[in-house]
Enzyme design. Structure first.
Site, PDB file in Angstrom:
ATOM      1  N   CYS A   6       0.873  -1.150   0.000  1.00 20.56           N
ATOM      2  CA  CYS A   6       0.000   0.000   0.000  1.00 20.56           C
ATOM      3  C   CYS A   6       0.922   1.215   0.000  1.00 20.56           C
ATOM      4  O   CYS A   6       2.109   1.081  -0.109  1.00 20.56           O
ATOM      5  CB  CYS A   6      -0.868   0.048   1.254  1.00 20.56           C
ATOM      6  SG  CYS A   6      -1.869  -1.442   1.447  1.00 20.56           S
ATOM      7  N   CYS A 251      12.321  -5.463  -2.054  1.00 19.11           N
ATOM      8  CA  CYS A 251      11.570  -6.055  -3.170  1.00 19.11           C
ATOM      9  C   CYS A 251      12.107  -5.565  -4.520  1.00 19.11           C
ATOM     10  O   CYS A 251      12.006  -4.380  -4.857  1.00 19.11           O
ATOM     11  CB  CYS A 251      10.096  -5.688  -3.045  1.00 19.11           C
ATOM     12  SG  CYS A 251       9.129  -6.113  -4.519  1.00 19.11           S
ATOM     13  N   ASP A 363       8.016  -4.130 -22.218  1.00 18.14           N
ATOM     14  CA  ASP A 363       7.054  -4.246 -21.113  1.00 18.14           C
ATOM     15  C   ASP A 363       7.844  -4.356 -19.807  1.00 18.14           C
ATOM     16  O   ASP A 363       8.985  -4.810 -19.804  1.00 18.14           O
ATOM     17  CB  ASP A 363       6.184  -5.500 -21.318  1.00 18.14           C
ATOM     18  CG  ASP A 363       4.872  -5.410 -20.548  1.00 18.14           C
ATOM     19  OD1 ASP A 363       4.724  -4.491 -19.726  1.00 18.14           O
ATOM     20  OD2 ASP A 363       3.995  -6.280 -20.768  1.00 18.14           O
ATOM     21  N   ASP A 364       7.214  -3.939 -18.695  1.00 21.29           N
ATOM     22  CA  ASP A 364       7.939  -4.002 -17.424  1.00 21.29           C
ATOM     23  C   ASP A 364       7.949  -5.407 -16.842  1.00 21.29           C
ATOM     24  O   ASP A 364       8.898  -5.817 -16.193  1.00 21.29           O
ATOM     25  CB  ASP A 364       7.337  -3.014 -16.408  1.00 21.29           C
ATOM     26  CG  ASP A 364       5.838  -3.162 -16.313  1.00 21.29           C
ATOM     27  OD1 ASP A 364       5.373  -4.102 -15.658  1.00 21.29           O
ATOM     28  OD2 ASP A 364       5.127  -2.337 -16.915  1.00 21.29           O
TER      29      ASP A 364
HETATM   30  S1  SF4 Z   1      10.706  -9.591  -5.361  1.00 22.80           S
HETATM   31 FE1  SF4 Z   1       8.930 -10.759  -5.922  1.00 22.80          FE
HETATM   32  S2  SF4 Z   1       8.608 -12.204  -4.200  1.00 22.80           S
HETATM   33 FE2  SF4 Z   1      10.001 -10.626  -3.469  1.00 22.80          FE
HETATM   34  S3  SF4 Z   1       8.697  -9.114  -2.477  1.00 22.80           S
HETATM   35 FE3  SF4 Z   1       8.974  -8.427  -4.576  1.00 22.80          FE
HETATM   36  S4  SF4 Z   1       7.270  -9.280  -5.755  1.00 22.80           S
HETATM   37 FE4  SF4 Z   1       7.392 -10.351  -3.793  1.00 22.80          FE
END
Ligand code: SF4
Length: 491
Positions: A6, A251, A363-364
């Site tokens: 979020c 991430c 594309d991403d």
């Molecule tokens: S890298 Fe992939 S598995 Fe890891 S938090 Fe981001 S989206 Fe989720």
């Protein structure tokens, strides 16, 4: 197109200014992080809360003054939400944050970005303390767990307990019923959380992305560190690293898709990382570039990468695909049929001369394949002879349990098919993913600092790893998010 939970913004004004102005613009700048609901919570001797469903509305004049008068106070937190937990039948308003949780004399406002992997286990520990008719939702469970703990052990110990016993991704903002603002991030730092302040130091703020600071004229002063807690009282600011982990796991997907291009993540602007992705694709797939006539890009998240590819190769880049700016429904959260029609409405293709052309579309990412398939079909109808899809994010083969709504194997086209099959599925003549090592290098981070579990299947936390193994076995027959299946935790 994906949904994530979020976006957060919180601030304290040491000069008695009304915090609402900061919260409002901080959320407007981050509405891309959540379209389902939004909410504000301020403190002026007591809590004042306003939540609603949908996008943060553009308000002005008397309506803005009404909100401002109601949401009084010099300290507050705000949140935009896209849910990856909670039963789908429940009203989006039930889950809107900031939530308020209480235990004895302690009452907290609570907003978080991320996803709790072991929420079921925590719920089992809290049974009886949760309101009976409340459904399963990780934010309700998390807020209750935290407030119980604050009530018994005090704030810092309670936060440390959360960091040690809650598994998953969490960047949290909280407000106590004495007006103290607090923030913390999980020990792996999976979701972002930045800090900033005004030039004179009289305003201190926290924001998921730096764009929330920029829009308020605040200077970025650094990130809340993984495992760190920050408490901003009316007298001072206290920061403490409560848990230090050997690795971090920011991430990796934030760079490709979620974060705004003008956000500053871990020392780099996102747009510059995306340009590097494009340059990498140009170097890796020279043979395909040589066969192509023109580069197209998926609006708007792949545009910086397309520019990088154009810069690297000299191949013409035509911005023939454009977004209808005010079609805001996010395709990823809809039912499959609805999703396709939303993408169809969202993306417009101009009558550029594509007849007989060999095109590269940048594309991403490709998650379920619906969006790319729809766009490829539009380009084909516009006369393109060959369509090659260049994808900045490597092939997604595993679900995410940390707050991106792709929590089952079977929904992932990259789990079910290899590159050649994916090309067939989406109607393209080839699909070319950026290799993981190129991707990591472009971010300026190391493999030990990023989460790449949805690409590699190597999860940075233990329960998530076990979940992935169990979910793979039941992929075809059980479409529920595995972290919401009681049997996984009950054995
Ligand atoms: S890298 Fe992939 S598995 Fe890891 S938090 Fe981001 S989206 Fe989720």
């Amino acid at each position: 197109m994906l949904g994530e939970k979020c976006g957060l913004f919180g601030a304290r004004c040491f000069n008695d200014k009304c915090v609402f102005d900061l919260l409002y613009w901080g959320l407007i700048a981050q509405n891309h992080r959540g379209h389902e609901s939004y909410g504000f919570l301020t403190y002026a001797k007591s809590f004042r809360r306003h939540v609603n469903v949908g996008l943060v509305p553009q308000i002005s004049g008397r309506r803005y003054s009404r909100w401002r008068n109601f949401l009084q106070g010099d300290v507050g937190i705000a949140h935009v939400r896209y849910g990856t937990s909670g039963e789908r039948g429940f009203s989006k308003l039930d889950y809107a944050q900031p939530l308020i949780a209480s235990q004895d004399d302690e009452k907290i406002g609570f907003a978080f970005n991320g996803n709790i992997v072991n929420a079921y286990e925590l719920r089992n520990r809290l049974i009886g303390k949760l309101e009976k008719n409340k459904s399963f939702c990780d934010s309700l469970i998390f807020s209750k767990y935290l407030v119980n703990n604050i009530s018994s052990n005090g704030l810092m110990d309670a936060i440390e307990d959360c960091m040690k016993n809650i598994e998953g991704a969490f960047s949290v903002l909280g407000l106590r019923n004495n007006g103290d603002l607090f923030a913390f991030r999980d020990p792996l730092g999976i979701r972002p959380l930045s800090m900033g302040e005004s030039k004179d130091g009289m305003i201190k703020a926290l924001s998921s992305e730096t764009v929330g600071l920029n829009i308020n004229g605040l200077e970025f002063t650094g990130d809340v560190k993984p495992g760190e807690a920050v408490v901003i009282t009316k007298d001072d600011v206290k920061r403490e690293r409560l848990v230090k982990s050997e690795r971090t796991a920011f991430c990796a997907f934030e760079y490709a898709y979620f974060a705004r291009p003008d956000s500053f993540l871990n020392g780099k602007y996102v747009y510059s990382v995306r340009e590097e992705f494009g340059r990498n694709l140009g170097k890796r797939f020279k043979d395909i570039v040589e066969k192509a006539d023109v580069i197209l890009s998926m609006p708007e998240t792949a545009e910086d990468a397309a520019y990088g590819l154009h810069e690297e190769t000299g191949l013409k880049w035509e911005r023939i695909l454009r977004r209808h700016r005010y079609v805001t429904r996010r395709a990823f959260i809809l039912e499959p049929d609805e999703r396709v029609s939303t993408v169809d409405r969202k993306i417009n293709i101009m009558d550029g001369n594509l007849n007989g052309k060999r095109v590269i579309i940048v594309d991403d990412s490709i998650v379920r394949g619906d969006t790319t398939r729809t766009v490829v079909s539009k380009i084909r109808k516009a006369g393109a002879e060959k369509i090659y899809v260049f994808v900045t994010f490597p092939r997604i083969t595993h679900p995410c349990f940390y707050g991106i709504d792709m929590a089952t194997f079977d929904e992932l086209i990259g789990f079910r098919f290899n590159e050649e099959e994916i090309a067939k599925q989406i109607g393209a003549d080839g699909v070319f993913y950026q290799p993981l090592e190129d991707y990591i290098r472009a971010t300026g981070m190391s493999a030990n600092e990023l989460c790449t579990a949805c690409i590699t299947g190597e999860y940075p936390t233990e329960t998530a790893q076990k979940m992935a193994e169990a979910a793979r076995i039941s992929a075809k027959k059980d479409q529920r998010r595995i972290y919401e299946r009681p049997e996984f935790f009950d054995g």
